[in-house]
Design an enzyme around this catalytic site. Structure first.
Site, PDB file in Angstrom:
ATOM      1  N   ASP A 189      40.927  42.598  39.552  1.00 20.24           N
ATOM      2  CA  ASP A 189      41.063  41.237  39.692  1.00 20.24           C
ATOM      3  C   ASP A 189      40.271  40.757  38.424  1.00 20.24           C
ATOM      4  O   ASP A 189      39.818  41.510  37.551  1.00 20.24           O
ATOM      5  CB  ASP A 189      40.171  40.574  40.780  1.00 20.24           C
ATOM      6  CG  ASP A 189      40.333  39.182  40.854  1.00 20.24           C
ATOM      7  OD1 ASP A 189      41.367  38.607  40.155  1.00 20.24           O
ATOM      8  OD2 ASP A 189      39.176  38.385  41.471  1.00 20.24           O
TER       9      ASP A 189
ATOM     10  N   GLU B  25      42.695  39.328  33.274  1.00 19.68           N
ATOM     11  CA  GLU B  25      43.505  38.571  32.367  1.00 19.68           C
ATOM     12  C   GLU B  25      43.050  38.617  30.926  1.00 19.68           C
ATOM     13  O   GLU B  25      43.836  38.758  29.880  1.00 19.68           O
ATOM     14  CB  GLU B  25      43.678  37.105  32.562  1.00 19.68           C
ATOM     15  CG  GLU B  25      44.322  36.750  33.750  1.00 19.68           C
ATOM     16  CD  GLU B  25      43.512  36.940  35.127  1.00 19.68           C
ATOM     17  OE1 GLU B  25      42.460  37.287  35.138  1.00 19.68           O
ATOM     18  OE2 GLU B  25      44.313  37.325  36.294  1.00 19.68           O
TER      19      GLU B  25
ATOM     20  N   ASP C  87      45.257  32.952  42.802  1.00 19.11           N
ATOM     21  CA  ASP C  87      44.543  31.953  43.593  1.00 19.11           C
ATOM     22  C   ASP C  87      45.426  30.651  44.037  1.00 19.11           C
ATOM     23  O   ASP C  87      45.308  29.687  43.294  1.00 19.11           O
ATOM     24  CB  ASP C  87      43.469  31.525  43.030  1.00 19.11           C
ATOM     25  CG  ASP C  87      42.354  32.670  42.612  1.00 19.11           C
ATOM     26  OD1 ASP C  87      42.625  33.589  43.467  1.00 19.11           O
ATOM     27  OD2 ASP C  87      41.561  32.461  41.985  1.00 19.11           O
TER      28      ASP C  87
HETATM   29  C1  GLC Z   1      39.360  35.529  42.093  1.00 20.82           C
HETATM   30  C2  GLC Z   1      40.480  36.336  42.784  1.00 20.82           C
HETATM   31  C3  GLC Z   1      40.153  36.288  44.188  1.00 20.82           C
HETATM   32  C4  GLC Z   1      38.990  36.728  44.547  1.00 20.82           C
HETATM   33  C5  GLC Z   1      37.818  35.966  43.816  1.00 20.82           C
HETATM   34  C6  GLC Z   1      36.446  36.620  44.053  1.00 20.82           C
HETATM   35  O1  GLC Z   1      39.664  34.239  42.363  1.00 20.82           O
HETATM   36  O2  GLC Z   1      41.792  35.652  42.544  1.00 20.82           O
HETATM   37  O3  GLC Z   1      41.313  36.730  45.052  1.00 20.82           O
HETATM   38  O4  GLC Z   1      38.757  36.707  46.028  1.00 20.82           O
HETATM   39  O5  GLC Z   1      38.152  36.026  42.441  1.00 20.82           O
HETATM   40  O6  GLC Z   1      36.422  38.048  43.830  1.00 20.82           O
END
Ligand code: GLC
Length: 800
Positions: free
Chosen positions: A407, A410, A485
């Site tokens: 995650d 980017e 998200d």
């Molecule tokens: C980001 C991710 C989400 C995750 C969060 C905490 O917002 O997109 O899926 O739960 O980080 O790790």
């Protein structure tokens, strides 16, 4: 003395007339009087690569997107010229290069129809600030042209009239039409006069695409640096354009293990261990199938990757084992930011080995993410990728984690403008050193790749499972993905539908959304409708952020729980069907979801449809995306469709109302289809499959279907240990024949196949198997139009 302090504007320069041309095997180089070189490489009969340089020399040829496994070679190549053009002809494409100004036009080699032509064509602007050029391309839109593709854009399917940017961006709670989002997939498809082509602009700099937005008849794309370097792919079938693009940028390196196609449950975050156990037990108690549970950032010690919180998870190995005993695979999150902490081993090692990204003048790239201030590994360095992949040893080999979730790659940085690294950050780019301007869009991809390498190494002989948020073209080779998200709103439910379709037609089929919505909280109705859509997505996971209440299948009362269970059960029954679609995707690049336009590009009704899609080859699904609905209107593509629930046959080519109370959803099966099903299991592998069910939907005429099976994990299938059943159905007024041709060496565990006939227009009175008449004593003919026969049959003939 310098008098003029104004910058000289060197904008919109264009090639002049061609003065020379060279041919070297499959590559032609044209040089203009002002020293622009256009290089055209014939990759395949249907693929031309087009590259320009304005300096007379090309940059070193390097791409993260193009796979070394891409097909190459052509059947026919001829170069001719007339007064105005050089003409390159393959068996599929005729390409004209204008002698006067280097403009390029593509024609269909069969009927000479114009498919795609340059307007101004290639032009550029010199960049004083960074060096090099802003490279630009404009093309004339053809009459009635539509545009599709571009990855995760949250807009209607048809891109005509819109403009987009490719710059992967952390986009918490994004809105419809927001751009850019998490992925940069610079591939689009054009369609006009029932013919389709694709353009893959393989340039990782910030890039823009304009589909008749700025100028009504002009489509253009440009990037802030790098080369004008694109691939022209000719169909004319859109499905071929997508498969060829997928072949070029890579199909998944292996099939996903079957369990990864089951249902996944996630939340930010399940902790401590007792909560994880409670969730797991509740799935089993309520008999809601589930294969995977996720641990979000709170499982770590202060958000340090590759650590475990002693307080919340004192004995992860034992917990993971206990979950595994109940059929759950544990998946953990790993982000790129490495906490600056002199006592943290990953940090120390990264520092010692000089693996972290640095700014232009040598300082470290420091940025805030969940753990506070962090440094970031340069995943574009192969040595760093190798190091990173080894970090998974303990997690996977010792603790038993089965998948990793990447995650924030980017890369996301908090509290800074642009939400990411500044442009001056340096990257290795596999030995082609560059700034973040060029590496940004591939950073997440290279992280996912390094993670994949680790998982592959330590999961062997099982298959790896990775999921990533950021992606560039080609990332589909290594990992699955989700759409980031989103929000628990009805609008986002329809955005999820379009995004999944768009990702599939952009070569990336292993995709799903956070079911129920990540931000905010759905009510039971929205959650149920979202599950209904989600079970028809290649990746199926509920996820939500913790601060908005519970989001498990049972969080919305017994009625919703029953509906959710019913739909997850349908997914588990359809696993062999979905797995077969996956095999076609991994083998031939066929997208798992097909938007109607991709399914039938001859029907103009499909050009602007968003909601309906084909799941796999034969199932038409259409989610309900509005509250309080008792059904909806939907468009049926041409052909006849069986209602999945009632077996009523609907004729395609029209829009109709379909009833669908909250416990239902419009699902239809193409006539003639043979749909394989497994029994409902609480998780993949719970039961040995002792019988394969085939749902046979009668058709007057012919239809073919396939069922691919193997050991559901591992690599034996690559050595030929798979079972592929090819079925041909021939329906007549008074008889139905099903022929089976089987290949592969895998021996399926079941001995018999149960065939269920739907829509048979006659009563069965005689059955022949492999030309021998069978008495009803030999085969089991049940009252409900089902028969049970040996799995080895080659021809089944039923007669009235
Ligand atoms: C980001 C991710 C989400 C995750 C969060 C905490 O917002 O997109 O899926 O739960 O980080 O790790």
């Amino acid at each position: 003395m310098i008098l003029n302090t104004e910058l000289e504007y060197k904008g919109n320069l264009s090639p002049t007339n061609i003065v020379s041309y060279k041919k070297n095997l499959d590559t032609l180089s044209f040089t203009s009087e002002n020293n622009v070189v256009l290089q055209i490489t014939v990759q395949r009969d249907s693929v031309l690569r087009i590259r320009y340089t304005t300096t007379g020399v090309f940059e070193k040829d390097f791409s993260y997107a193009i796979t070394k496994y891409a097909s190459r070679g052509y059947n026919f190549l001829e170069i001719t010229e007339d007064k105005d053009n050089y003409i390159i002809t393959t068996s599929k494409i005729i390409c004209h290069v204008a002698k006067m100004d280097m403009r390029v036009a593509m024609y269909d080699a069969k009927d000479n129809m114009l498919i795609c032509e340059d307007e101004i064509g290639f032009h550029w602007e010199e960049s004083y600030e960074f060096g090099g050029n802003v490279v630009k391309m404009t093309k004339t839109a053809q009459e009635g042209e539509s545009y599709y593709g571009l990855g995760d854009k949250p807009v209607d399917n048809n891109l005509k009239g819109k403009r987009f940017e490719n710059w992967v961006t952390d986009s918490y709670a994004y809105k419809k039409d927001q751009d850019p989002l998490y992925k940069a997939i610079p591939f689009y498809i054009g369609l006009h006069h029932e013919k389709s082509y694709g353009i893959f602009f393989d340039n990782t700099f910030r890039a823009d695409f304009d589909f008749c937005h700025e100028r009504r008849n002009i489509t253009s794309f440009w990037a802030q640096g790098g080369e004008m370097n694109y691939y022209f792919i000719y169909g004319p079938e859109m499905s071929d354009v997508v498969s060829i693009y997928t072949d070029l940028t890579g199909k998944p390196h292996e099939l996903p293990a079957l369990w990864t196609l089951g249902y996944h449950q996630c939340k930010w975050s399940y902790y401590p261990e007792s909560q994880v156990t409670e969730i797991a037990d509740k799935f089993r108690k309520l008999k809601i199938p589930c294969d995977a549970l996720y641990l979000d950032i709170d499982y770590m010690e202060g958000f340090r990757c590759f650590t475990w919180s002693n307080e919340y998870f004192p004995d992860p190995k034992r917990m993971v084992k206990e979950l595994a005993d109940k059929g759950f695979k544990t998946i953990v999150i790993i982000d790129p930011g490495i906490k600056i902490d002199k006592d943290y081993s990953v940090y120390k090692e990264g520092l010692e080995k000089d693996y972290f990204c640095k700014r232009a003048d040598g300082a470290y790239m420091k940025g805030k993410v969940w753990p506070g201030e962090c440094y970031f590994p340069d995943f574009t360095n192969p040595e760093v990728r190798e190091w990173w992949s080894d970090l998974f040893k303990e997690l996977v080999e010792d603790i038993g984690v089965k998948g990793v979730w990447n995650d924030m790659n980017e890369p996301a940085v908090m509290d800074v403008p642009g939400k990411t690294f500044p442009n001056d950050v340096r990257h290795d780019y596999d030995g082609n050193r560059c700034s973040h301007r060029k590496a940004h869009n591939v950073y997440g991809m290279q992280m996912a790749r390094a993670t994949y390498q680790g998982l592959k190494k330590f999961s062997y002989p099982k298959r790896p499972f990775v999921i990533t948020r950021a992606a560039y073209s080609g990332t589909q080779r290594y990992t699955s993905s989700w759409t980031g998200d989103n929000i628990a709103t009805w609008e986002h439910l329809s955005i999820a539908n379009i995004q999944a379709q768009r990702m599939c037609m952009s070569g990336f089929s292993f995709i799903g959304s956070d079911i129920g919505g990540f931000a905010e909280q759905p009510n039971g109705e929205l959650y149920a409708r979202w599950i209904q859509l989600g079970v028809f997505h290649p990746f199926c996971r509920t996820h939500s952020s913790g601060d908005h209440g519970d989001q498990e299948p049972w969080s919305f009362g017994p009625n919703v729980t029953d509906i959710v269970r019913k739909f997850i059960e349908i997914r588990y029954q359809l696993l062999p069907y979905l797995y077969t679609a996956f095999w076609r995707y991994a083998n031939e690049g066929v997208p798992i979801l097909k938007s109607l336009v991709l399914y039938d590009q001859k029907d103009p009704h499909n050009y602007y449809r968003n909601d309906e899609f084909i799941f796999g080859e034969k199932i038409l699904a259409c989610p309900i995306t509005e509250p309080n609905a008792k059904g909806r209107r939907m468009y049926f593509p041409f052909g006849n469709w069986y209602d999945f629930w009632t077996n009523e046959v609907i004729e395609g080519g029209q829009e109709l109302w379909v009833d669908a109370d909250l416990d239902s959803m419009p699902i239809f099966v193409k006539e003639g289809a043979i749909i394989p099903k497994y029994p409902i299991q609480q998780y993949v592998g719970e039961k040995e499959i002792d019988e394969l069910v085939l749902d046979v939907y009668y058709k007057s005429g012919e239809e073919t279907s396939q069922v691919f099976e193997d050991a559901q994990d591992g690599y034996d299938y690559i050595k030929g240990r798979y079972s592929l059943r090819n079925f041909k159905l021939v329906g007549k007024e008074k008889s139905l024949i099903i022929q089976q041709y089987k290949s592969g060496k895998y021996i399926t565990p079941y001995e018999t196949i149960k065939i269920k006939f739907h829509g048979l227009p006659f009563k069965i009175s005689k059955i022949q198997i492999d030309n021998e008449e069978k008495l009803f004593g030999d085969v089991k003919l049940n009252g409900d139009n089902t028969i049970v026969i040996s799995k080895e049959f080659t021809e089944l003939h039923i007669i009235t």
